[in-house]
Design an enzyme around this catalytic site. Sequence first.
Site, PDB file in Angstrom:
ATOM      1  N   ASN A  54       0.846  -1.197   0.000  1.00 54.97           N
ATOM      2  CA  ASN A  54       0.000   0.000   0.000  1.00 54.97           C
ATOM      3  C   ASN A  54       0.875   1.238   0.000  1.00 54.97           C
ATOM      4  O   ASN A  54       1.297   1.721   1.040  1.00 54.97           O
ATOM      5  CB  ASN A  54      -0.936  -0.039   1.215  1.00 54.97           C
ATOM      6  CG  ASN A  54      -1.880   1.145   1.244  1.00 54.97           C
ATOM      7  OD1 ASN A  54      -1.676   2.135   0.537  1.00 54.97           O
ATOM      8  ND2 ASN A  54      -2.905   1.059   2.065  1.00 54.97           N
ATOM      9  N   CYS A  89      -2.226   5.173   0.149  1.00 51.80           N
ATOM     10  CA  CYS A  89      -3.180   5.814   1.045  1.00 51.80           C
ATOM     11  C   CYS A  89      -2.799   7.283   1.262  1.00 51.80           C
ATOM     12  O   CYS A  89      -1.712   7.578   1.740  1.00 51.80           O
ATOM     13  CB  CYS A  89      -3.176   5.040   2.359  1.00 51.80           C
ATOM     14  SG  CYS A  89      -4.672   5.258   3.260  1.00 51.80           S
TER      15      CYS A  89
END
Lengths: 434, 445
Positions: A136, A139
């Site tokens: 990730n 974000c």
Amino acid sequence: MADLTTTFIGIKSPNPFWLASAPPTDKEYNVRRAFEAGWGGVVWKTLGSEGPPVVNVNGPRYGVIHGADRRVLGINNIELITDRPLEVNLREIKSVKRDYKDRALIISLMVPCDEESWKDILHRIEDTGADGVELNFGCPHGMAERGMGSAVGQVPEYIEMVTRWVKKHSRMPCIVKLTPNISDIRKPAEAARRGGADAVSLINTINSITSVNLDDFAPEPMIDGKGTHGGYCGPAVKPIALNMVAEIARSPETHGLPISGIGGVTTWRDAAEFMALGAGNVQVCTAAMTYGFKVVQEMISGLSDYMDRKGFASTADLVGRAVPNVTDWQFLNLNYITKAQIDQDLCISCGRCYAACEDTSHQAIAMSPSRVFTVKDEECVACNLCLDVCPVENCITMRELPQGEVDPRTGRVVSGYANWTSHPNNPMAKQAAE
Amino acid sequence: MTNSQLTPGIVPGRLSAEAYCTNFADIAPPLDAHEVRVAADRCYFCHDAPCVTACPTEIDIPLFIRQIATGTPEAAARTIFSQNILGGICARVCPTETLCEGACVREAAEGKPVEIARLQRHATDTLMAKNAHPFTRAAPTGKRVAVVGAGPAGLAAAHRLAMKGHDVTLLDARPKGGGLNEYGIAAYKTAGGFAQAELDWLMGIGGITLKPGLALGRDLSLAELQAGHDAVFLGLGLGGVNALRAEGEDKANVLPATDFIRELRQAADLATLPIGRDVVVIGGGMTAIDAAVQARLLGAETVTLVYRRSKASMGASTVEQDHATQNGVRIICNAAPVRLLGSGAVVEVEFAYTEAREAGLHLLPQTFRLKADQVFKAIGQTLEPVPEGIATGGGKIAITGPGRTSISGVWAGGDCAQGGDDLTVTAAAEGRDAAMDIHLYLMGA
């Protein structure tokens, strides 16, 4: 029914519809229900490092853009990564995967930007039975303030470095999730490829403020009189996501790098569009958050019917099919000439085409006293705006002028393909005009 | 009360108390907030919109709907009221199916127009609920104008004149102002005492003195009015009723439909209103429909509306006709009354079938009879009395331009004057336009 079985970077799933790492995939209860509903795979909501988990705000986490009938067009969120203990998540992942061996289960990860942290988390997830990891780097809120998420994803060198660590310390397939909050999406994708990523997934959410409360003068969602930017997703972001997917698919540096398409996929058609632009599968969140897990059933039947109509034996026949037709403006055929034409039988005389053309375009639509609207071919530049604003489907269409016909606007005969690179007005023209 | 729908003769209280409430409740209740958003979103914001052209007062409909859609219903109401100060009643009583909604491009596209009337009601209700008057009066001009008739035409004229700073004396022959809005329209279209509420709200502009109970020709002469005012506007309406010209018309219980509707509108308790078991309404306009439907809603067992020409020639729109049949009214077309039978009171009406021929309507030899305890005549109204010394044409006050009569300094509008349909909205437009002409006349010199 066409077979939707998809193999993405060696990970097999019964269909190309995965749930994206997000609130719907935060725990065993939801993921089991998702698999029961028919989802082909799940990217488990992002895990952080060992230790006390992150905390979320206790006021609203979402902001929304509604259509007139409260149709959800876009959602913005300020939720962080999982706020549940790491060991609970790991135990649940293992339990779910044991029962759903045919489904893809990917673990999303976000830990501090040092090799030890990554080595540690990869070690901890090793025996869950998960099929792969997704990094990730996207974000945009909260975690980015702590040097994670999009703070990494906005620096291609960091992406390359972390991806390299992951490939060094794990044998799992590795997907790098990209943030769209960057000027050129190809750069982080190239960095991921250099670092050894097996695939990229995109887009993560877009920095956004959904609305401003005009009584309290603060952004929504508002927490005790203040707001912060969140990540925007849902149908509204699809066009942005499609372009970014296409850019990666067609760039020589990243061409062939598997892509998991994300961004406003709501129907089978959205999914097919992502796949035609090069996505090997798609990930969905907002549609599930809006309608529940059952929406996947429409996606499955719709894509399957479409593939049957097209005679595609597998999703691989669809993936990337539109990529060769994504080009630069300079290669567009300047001798492709069309004119708007209005079907008088379908016209309801609203005059929207006239207002749009007269006020904001090329004054190419005539209006009679009895409200009959007709296109003036000698003025029409084929901009398409009339068709776009017409409320009646197929009432206005674009007619292609065949070669040999005279364009009444320019008085010139329509000829064969020619683009800007050879146009006489182009100071950089590679060759003289024909 | 022991009466029922089957009780013979003309009796009150045929229904239960709840039935009266249900039957005469608001026919098109207000849309809720979400319904409003959905309805408003359907407007295409047409260029030079056909709905505006179709509106006698030319309200900018796409603009007010967009103002509603963006959460500013009071701005929408100002858009409406600036063209038509009676936008509230018009939202309730306009035959929109033949006006704005009939012209809506979505009617052409899918047979479902934008719900303009209900959106207009939402906007006007919102503003009127605040009890605030949206306009301010100009500085007093010292000019005095008499407006005769406090119906739609007179109210529209009075308001516009007052807004322009003139002092208006508003006269009406009846005990209350409002005209047809108060006395002549079906109760379920103006539920909740709307006509009087609107009148009070409209008077909020200031500068209007309402003097009810004063009739032109009875209590005052036109010459007297002219002597005491700088200008006069006549919005008299139509006081007379056309005769059936059928044998036995003078029998008891044969009444003008307008009388029936007026009594019903003014009744404190509908259960006290006597109604026949078998009612016959003669006529094909909106008054006929309003009388027939309300007769049914009061508990008449059978109500038959008989019109001498074809269904297509009826003054009432197909929506009105459907409304009547849905309420159990039987409509018979192409039949004209020839005799009313009964000793003293009417008991039967004999009709002859008709055929439209080039020479006119022809009565055929075939006849039929309908039982009738009550007969309501609704075959048109007449100007009565005609003000002294004024030129008429076609039975109405002759006018040129925006309501100028043959007498200098006297204007006329609404049903009493030539031109336009006999509709509330047309009267509102005529009153407004005459007022603007009067204003120019008073100030221009």
